[in-house]
Design a protein around this motif. Structure first.
Motif, PDB file in Angstrom:
ATOM      1  N   PHE A 202       2.167   1.871  -3.509  1.00 40.45           N
ATOM      2  CA  PHE A 202       1.115   2.412  -4.370  1.00 40.45           C
ATOM      3  C   PHE A 202       0.859   3.888  -4.074  1.00 40.45           C
ATOM      4  N   CYS A 203       0.922   4.246  -2.794  1.00 39.55           N
ATOM      5  CA  CYS A 203       0.660   5.635  -2.415  1.00 39.55           C
ATOM      6  C   CYS A 203       1.838   6.549  -2.779  1.00 39.55           C
TER       7      CYS A 203
ATOM      8  N   ILE B 211       0.837  -1.204   0.000  1.00 40.85           N
ATOM      9  CA  ILE B 211       0.000   0.000   0.000  1.00 40.85           C
ATOM     10  C   ILE B 211       0.870   1.252   0.000  1.00 40.85           C
TER      11      ILE B 211
ATOM     12  N   MET C 250      -5.664  -1.298  -4.051  1.00 45.71           N
ATOM     13  CA  MET C 250      -5.356  -0.680  -2.758  1.00 45.71           C
ATOM     14  C   MET C 250      -6.489  -0.915  -1.762  1.00 45.71           C
TER      15      MET C 250
ATOM     16  N   THR D 236      -6.308   1.593  -7.679  1.00 44.16           N
ATOM     17  CA  THR D 236      -7.162   1.997  -6.556  1.00 44.16           C
ATOM     18  C   THR D 236      -7.975   0.822  -6.042  1.00 44.16           C
TER      19      THR D 236
END
Length: 210
Positions: free
Chosen positions: A146-147, A143, A161, A158
């Motif tokens: 991804f962020c 996560i 996530m 998204t």
């Protein structure tokens, strides 16, 4: 000579699932101690020689000479093994041993637990906890990646996530389960089957909902 009674307070049935068994054992103990008292009414005891018989809340202990250990079968309660024995120490002053932390008379029920089985379950739980912990760390790392990389932002990422977040929440809940509920239940050796079953259902429903 007045008949003997006990000062033990029994929890209501709504709190203790073993209430009926404990209450029956308490009544049998009082009857036994009163019968013994009537038999020995004509015997003069030297003060401080015996510890008075009592019901400790789970088991019945008879009058016991000082400097001796009274043993009784473990009660058929909780996860105790009825083939084992609990014991209570009568000290030299004719008083039952008091636990140094609570200053209350204390019975040793640790001998009623199969510590081999206890250790096995602890090891099995440790394997589960280790797996959930590693999985949680890996998910949180994913996560974070991804962020951090905004170039990866898209509808598909998204969606992943959100999926990873649900997995992380699920793992976190089960870690709480193993540390707070299950491990405490095994350590205390208490029969918390109703509580444990309810908690299991709650965790299962909420983890699936996530």
């Amino acid at each position: 000579m007045p008949l003997r009674t006990t000062s033990t307070t029994i929890a209501p049935a709504t709190i203790d699932p073993n209430f009926e068994i404990i209450e029956q054992r308490r009544a049998e103990c009082i009857e036994f101690l009163d019968a013994e008292l009537l038999k020995k009414a004509d015997i003069t005891y030297e003060p401080g020689t015996y510890c008075d018989g009592q019901f400790d809340g789970w088991s019945c202990f008879p009058d016991t000479p000082s400097n001796t250990i009274a043993k009784v079968p473990c009660p058929p309660l909780f996860e105790f093994d009825p083939t084992r024995f609990a014991h209570k120490v009568c000290e030299s002053d004719g008083n039952w041993f008091r636990h140094p932390e609570t200053n209350k008379t204390w019975t040793n029920y640790t001998t009623c637990i199969d510590f081999g089985d206890y250790q096995l379950r602890r090891h099995v739980n440790l394997i589960y906890v280790t797996g959930y912990t590693i999985s949680l760390i890996a998910i949180l790392l994913s996560i974070s990646i991804f962020c951090y990389f905004r170039s990866l932002k898209c509808a598909r990422i998204t969606l992943h996530m959100n999926l990873f977040a649900s997995f992380a929440a699920n793992n976190f809940l089960w870690l709480i389960w193993y540390h707070v509920i299950l491990d405490t239940n095994i350590l205390n050796g208490k029969d918390q089957s109703d509580t444990a079953s309810g908690a299991t259902a709650w965790f299962t429903v909420h983890s699936n909902a996530i």
